[in-house]
Each structure stands twice: as C-alpha cells, then as structure tokens.
Design an enzyme around this catalytic site. Structure first.
Site, short mmCIF file in Angstrom:
data_model
loop_
_atom_site.label_atom_id
_atom_site.label_comp_id
_atom_site.label_asym_id
_atom_site.label_seq_id
_atom_site.Cartn_x
_atom_site.Cartn_y
_atom_site.Cartn_z
N TYR A 90 -33.79 3.55 -47.14
CA TYR A 90 -33.12 3.56 -48.44
C TYR A 90 -32.94 5.00 -48.93
O TYR A 90 -31.86 5.40 -49.36
CB TYR A 90 -33.95 2.75 -49.44
CG TYR A 90 -33.44 2.73 -50.85
CD1 TYR A 90 -32.38 1.90 -51.21
CD2 TYR A 90 -34.03 3.51 -51.84
CE1 TYR A 90 -31.92 1.87 -52.52
CE2 TYR A 90 -33.58 3.48 -53.15
CZ TYR A 90 -32.52 2.65 -53.48
OH TYR A 90 -32.06 2.62 -54.78
N SER A 144 -29.96 7.03 -56.57
CA SER A 144 -31.37 6.73 -56.82
C SER A 144 -32.16 8.02 -56.82
O SER A 144 -31.80 8.97 -56.10
CB SER A 144 -31.93 5.81 -55.73
OG SER A 144 -33.35 5.74 -55.79
N LYS A 171 -29.42 6.97 -49.64
CA LYS A 171 -29.10 7.46 -50.98
C LYS A 171 -28.94 8.98 -50.99
O LYS A 171 -28.11 9.51 -51.74
CB LYS A 171 -30.17 7.01 -51.97
CG LYS A 171 -30.15 5.51 -52.26
CD LYS A 171 -28.84 5.07 -52.91
CE LYS A 171 -28.91 3.64 -53.39
NZ LYS A 171 -27.65 3.21 -54.07
#
Length: 253
Positions: A151, A138, A155
C-alpha cells in the site's frame, strides 16, 4: 455561488467512505457528479440519495478506469474535475506480501488513477479547457507501518505521479493536486480494523484517545477540502501533495 456550480465531476471510488463524502460535498456545491464503485447496491443507493449518476466499474481493470471517463463524457459531454478516491488497504509486509497482493495494490492504488487521469486530461486538452484533479493519497506515502508495505509503495508512486502530471500539464491549465490523508473514520476502516487487527466495538474510541486532537480524521472535513482544491477558490495551486493528518512528519521528541 456554489464552489462547483455547473462543473462535471467524476469521483472514482465514490460509493463509500471518503469518496462518498466527496460525492455529497460536490453535489451540494452545484456539480453534476458521476461516481464509480464495484458494488451496485451501494452506488445506486448513494446516487438516488444525491442525484448523482452511478457507474459500476472495477478500476483494477485499466479499460474500466479509462471507461469511467468515457461514460462521464457520454452522459455530460465533458469532464471538468476528477477525483481518484478508490483505495485498497489490505495488509501485507515486506516479508509476507505475495506477488498477487502486490499487483492488487498497484492495480487499484496506482494504475487506476494513472489511466483515469490519462483519459480525463486527454478530454481537457482536446477541448483546450482548464480542469482540476485531486488524488486521494495517504500519509503512508512517507513510509507507512510495516504491515502496509505494498500500500505504501503504491501511494508513494501516486504522490510522484501527481507531481509529474501537474508539471507536465501546467501550461494546459490543468491543476493536479493530492491529499495525504491520515487515519480516517470510515466504514471501510471499521471493516479493516475488525478483519486484520481483531478490533472490538470500542476501537474508534480507543483510537481517538491516542490521537493528538482526540479524534480520527472525519470524512466530511476531507470532502470539503477536496471540493476547495477542485474549485477556482484554490487559485493557481498545482503539484501540491498536502499532508492532511495530525502526525507532523519530520518532527520528533
């Protein structure tokens, strides 16, 4: 010849969204595909549509992450390509993320790719055979918005793992690359926008109008690029984490 003719491809998190697009593209390009997901109905429907094999798995469990590779070996005798496309995008900032939410993100977004890669690379090495892996990462690996703190952390870890594993196994001819995708139009993103941001039916149009290219990222375009990275047409490329986005990181006005 099709790009993945006669290759055995495992797509973890392949029952919907970007993962499902990759399944369709890999099948189209001649691969025997195994896909995993938590929802049996969704996965079985896609398998029936494409001719792929569905394996129900909760990748947050390391045993099931490794098991996805084991079941691929049982079905096809080998694994040539692995895609880690599963992702948890539930919201949390530095201040409001609980330990439970943090652990969920690490389990799905980092630990699951680690142990599925471990099992896949072990098979490739045992056979002294080349292979390819693509991790769907991402653009949040560069930092991310405040509401995606766990998150972004996971990532960023996956980006580092991608480079580490590529370096470690370059002499085994196992190529490992990653794709930092940006805002993408998927059914999962639709659910997140409605659940966490109060979005209405017009959120896609509003979001697209605010983007430089006038649209969000598209699943089929990402899937085609992943197939290219999995295939021999991407040549010697390994250890690359490619930004697939319309944000220019490092640029400023």
């Amino acid at each position: 010849m099709a790009l993945l003719q006669d290759k055995v491809v495992l797509v973890n998190g392949g029952s919907q969204g970007v993962g499902a697009g990759i399944v369709r593209a890999a099948v189209r390009e001649g691969a025997a595909v195994v896909l995993t997901g938590r929802r049996a109905g969704t996965g079985e429907k896609l398998a029936a549509e494409t001719g792929a094999r569905f394996v129900r798995a909760d990748l947050a469990d390391p045993a099931q992450a490794r098991g996805s590779v084991v079941r691929t070996l049982a079905a096809h005798g080998r694994i040539d390509c692995l895609v880690n496309a599963a992702g948890l995008t539930s919201r949390g900032s530095l201040l409001d993320t609980t330990p439970e939410l943090f652990d969920q993100h690490m389990a799905v977004n980092l630990r699951a790719p680690f142990f599925s890669m471990q099992a896949a690379v072990a098979d490739m090495k045992a056979r002294a055979a080349p292979g390819t892996i693509v991790n769907i990462i991402s653009n949040c690996a560069h930092g991310g918005p405040p509401f995606l703190a766990p998150y972004s952390a996971a990532k960023a870890g996956l980006a580092g793992l991608t480079r580490n594993a590529a370096h470690a196994h370059r002499w085994d001819r196992i190529r490992i690359n990653g794709l930092n995708i940006g805002w993408t139009d998927t059914e999962g993103e639709d659910a997140v926008q409605r659940a966490f941001h109060g979005a209405g039916d017009d959120w896609r149009e509003r979001a697209a109008a605010a983007q430089p290219m006038g649209r969000l990222g598209q699943v089929d375009e990402i899937a085609d690029f992943v197939v290219f990275l999995l295939s021999d047409r991407s040549g010697v490329v390994t250890g690359s984490v490619i930004d697939w986005d319309q944000t220019v990181f490092g640029g400023m006005d």
